[in-house]
Design an enzyme around this catalytic site. Structure first.
Site, PDB file in Angstrom:
ATOM      1  N   HIS A   1     -28.154 -22.966 -17.466  1.00  6.36           N
ATOM      2  CA  HIS A   1     -28.828 -23.410 -16.244  1.00  6.36           C
ATOM      3  C   HIS A   1     -29.631 -24.665 -16.559  1.00  6.36           C
ATOM      4  O   HIS A   1     -30.495 -24.649 -17.432  1.00  6.36           O
ATOM      5  CB  HIS A   1     -29.759 -22.327 -15.709  1.00  6.36           C
ATOM      6  CG  HIS A   1     -29.043 -21.255 -14.949  1.00  6.36           C
ATOM      7  ND1 HIS A   1     -29.675 -20.388 -14.089  1.00  6.36           N
ATOM      8  CD2 HIS A   1     -27.733 -20.925 -14.905  1.00  6.36           C
ATOM      9  CE1 HIS A   1     -28.790 -19.561 -13.554  1.00  6.36           C
ATOM     10  NE2 HIS A   1     -27.609 -19.871 -14.042  1.00  6.36           N
TER      11      HIS A   1
ATOM     12  N   TYR B   1     -36.509 -18.949  -6.851  1.00  7.77           N
ATOM     13  CA  TYR B   1     -37.813 -18.303  -6.751  1.00  7.77           C
ATOM     14  C   TYR B   1     -38.386 -18.633  -5.381  1.00  7.77           C
ATOM     15  O   TYR B   1     -38.574 -19.812  -5.060  1.00  7.77           O
ATOM     16  CB  TYR B   1     -38.767 -18.814  -7.833  1.00  7.77           C
ATOM     17  CG  TYR B   1     -38.421 -18.411  -9.244  1.00  7.77           C
ATOM     18  CD1 TYR B   1     -39.056 -17.326  -9.846  1.00  7.77           C
ATOM     19  CD2 TYR B   1     -37.483 -19.119  -9.987  1.00  7.77           C
ATOM     20  CE1 TYR B   1     -38.771 -16.964 -11.152  1.00  7.77           C
ATOM     21  CE2 TYR B   1     -37.180 -18.763 -11.291  1.00  7.77           C
ATOM     22  CZ  TYR B   1     -37.834 -17.685 -11.870  1.00  7.77           C
ATOM     23  OH  TYR B   1     -37.541 -17.329 -13.161  1.00  7.77           O
TER      24      TYR B   1
ATOM     25  N   PRO C   1     -43.032 -11.101 -15.147  1.00 14.74           N
ATOM     26  CA  PRO C   1     -41.701 -11.660 -15.380  1.00 14.74           C
ATOM     27  C   PRO C   1     -41.443 -12.969 -14.646  1.00 14.74           C
ATOM     28  O   PRO C   1     -40.372 -13.562 -14.822  1.00 14.74           O
ATOM     29  CB  PRO C   1     -40.768 -10.557 -14.858  1.00 14.74           C
ATOM     30  CG  PRO C   1     -41.585  -9.822 -13.842  1.00 14.74           C
ATOM     31  CD  PRO C   1     -42.997  -9.863 -14.346  1.00 14.74           C
TER      32      PRO C   1
ATOM     33  N   LYS D   1     -40.484 -15.036 -19.542  1.00 17.19           N
ATOM     34  CA  LYS D   1     -40.990 -15.297 -20.879  1.00 17.19           C
ATOM     35  C   LYS D   1     -40.996 -14.112 -21.841  1.00 17.19           C
ATOM     36  O   LYS D   1     -41.104 -14.306 -23.051  1.00 17.19           O
ATOM     37  CB  LYS D   1     -42.433 -15.838 -20.777  1.00 17.19           C
ATOM     38  CG  LYS D   1     -42.526 -17.212 -20.175  1.00 17.19           C
ATOM     39  CD  LYS D   1     -41.743 -18.206 -20.996  1.00 17.19           C
ATOM     40  CE  LYS D   1     -41.633 -19.545 -20.320  1.00 17.19           C
ATOM     41  NZ  LYS D   1     -40.636 -20.401 -20.944  1.00 17.19           N
TER      42      LYS D   1
ATOM     43  N   TYR E   1     -41.202 -23.863 -18.615  1.00 12.75           N
ATOM     44  CA  TYR E   1     -40.146 -22.879 -18.312  1.00 12.75           C
ATOM     45  C   TYR E   1     -39.089 -22.848 -19.414  1.00 12.75           C
ATOM     46  O   TYR E   1     -38.624 -21.777 -19.796  1.00 12.75           O
ATOM     47  CB  TYR E   1     -39.507 -23.214 -16.974  1.00 12.75           C
ATOM     48  CG  TYR E   1     -38.651 -22.091 -16.413  1.00 12.75           C
ATOM     49  CD1 TYR E   1     -39.171 -21.221 -15.442  1.00 12.75           C
ATOM     50  CD2 TYR E   1     -37.343 -21.887 -16.825  1.00 12.75           C
ATOM     51  CE1 TYR E   1     -38.413 -20.193 -14.922  1.00 12.75           C
ATOM     52  CE2 TYR E   1     -36.571 -20.851 -16.311  1.00 12.75           C
ATOM     53  CZ  TYR E   1     -37.110 -20.008 -15.357  1.00 12.75           C
ATOM     54  OH  TYR E   1     -36.347 -18.988 -14.849  1.00 12.75           O
TER      55      TYR E   1
END
Length: 392
Positions: A72, A200, A292, A296, A384
């Site tokens: 990704h 998200y 979550p 991580k 991220y």
């Protein structure tokens, strides 16, 4: 029984540490209170930072990961349907890989079986003894017999509820914790994902996440009150709620079906300090928990055991305790950086009952700042994909 390092817990942290030590020629025994099948039944997310992929590749457990993992190059954020893509590759030249934690664990288990590494499953009444001395021991029962492992060091990789941290005197630990007033209701479904990258979503009804396990299996989540019961959610109710929180075009493209697995995961932020107690070292969820939202948890565990394996290798190869002495400080520095990012992502994307209209306006301002500022997007991308100060 005698070994150099006794590892408590056969999840991804313990198994990765066992593999790292094996590669370094250090003998280790892993003790796990559950069965191997039970360990593999735990459904967990699997977004791997580049550093995690590189470490797993370095210990030779990357064949399936490279074949089945999905690269990704970014993620999508949504605020009341307004979409924003965070382009990792374009912003900082990095990416992540989607590969389930269960699959990581399976690969590590298979590698340990092939090399004959000793793992004791279904060990009952595990005790950690004399870890404040130079002669620590691990005691357990198996098939009605009592066994002891004499060792030089003990690695506590047995999670938040494990015996390792619980064996430390309360006065020796400082605990930092926030328990969130909500959880994630997750559904696993045999359908292709609604998008090529994770989405998200913040909505006034609550957070939602569109994730995946493969090109044909998807994982979806919605924020629910901490008191909710999974049995009160039918599949149809879940899909209706998920659609309501997504961008209309995304909701229209969503392919639903009967759930393969459905569960509610509570959210908390947790850190224990320190993480070394003479010959006992905590790693992974035994030392810290993150929500979550930032993907991580698994990456922190891999980072921890990489750090511990390096320190133990230095000890046995060079008779130096420098790495062991620095372990707690280095681990906690990374832990708090990662806790901060996971907390920030959680604050941005969830609906908090105490914030009200003012809080949502602040969240919207944060989202709009991300849209307007390339520097803000770079900061998100850097965190991220895995921020490491040593890498710049």
């Amino acid at each position: 029984m005698r070994t150099q390092v006794a590892i408590i817990g056969a999840g991804p942290a313990g198994l990765t540490l066992g593999r790292l030590l094996e590669k370094a020629g250090i003998d280790a025994v892993i003790v796990e209170r559950k069965s191997a099948d039970y360990v593999l039944s735990r459904i967990r997310a699997g977004v791997l930072e580049q550093a995690s992929v590189e470490l797993l590749s370095s210990i030779g457990v990357d064949t399936r990961m490279n074949a089945e993992g999905i690269i990704h190059e970014g993620v999508e954020l949504s605020f009341d349907g307004d979409m924003l893509r965070i382009d990792f590759e374009g912003l900082i030249g990095r990416h992540v890989m989607v590969y389930g934690q269960t699959e990581v664990t399976r690969d590590l288990m298979d590698a340990r079986i092939q090399t004959g590494g000793k793992t004791v499953y279904e060990a009952e009444d595990v005790e950690i003894l004399d870890f404040d001395t130079a002669t620590p021991r691990v005691r357990y029962r198996k098939d009605g017999e009592t066994y002891e492992i004499a060792c030089d060091f003990i690695a506590g990789c047995d999670g938040f509820h494990g015996v390792s941290r619980q064996s430390v005197p309360e006065a020796a630990l400082k605990i930092y914790e926030r328990v969130y007033p909500f959880g994630w209701l997750g559904v696993l479904v045999e359908q292709p994902p609604v998008a090529e990258e994770l989405i998200y979503a913040h909505h006034h009804r609550g957070f939602a996440l569109c994730s995946m396990r493969s090109h044909t299996r998807s994982r979806y989540y919605v924020q629910v009150d901490a008191a909710e019961k999974v049995e009160d959610w039918s599949d149809d109710t879940f899909w209706d709620e998920l659609r309501a929180r997504l961008n209309p075009e995304v909701a229209e493209a969503l392919k639903t079906g009967p759930s393969i697995e459905k569960s509610i995961a509570p959210l908390r932020s947790f850190v224990a300090e320190p993480v070394r107690f003479n010959s006992l070292f905590l790693a992974g969820d035994a030392a810290h928990i993150v929500p979550p939202t930032g993907a991580k948890g698994l990456n922190m565990a891999i980072h921890d055991v990489g750090l511990l394996a390096s320190a133990l290798t230095e000890y046995y190869a060079e008779k130096s305790e420098a790495g062991l002495d620095a372990y707690s400080e280095k681990l906690l520095a990374n832990t708090w950086r990662t806790e901060r990012f996971s907390w920030w992502m959680t604050q941005l994307l969830h609906t908090f009952p105490e914030t009200g209209p003012f809080g949502r306006k602040i969240q919207r301002a944060d989202f709009d700042y991300l849209k307007a500022s390339i520097h803000a997007r770079r900061t998100l991308a850097e965190n991220y994909t895995g921020f490491r100060p040593e890498a710049g």
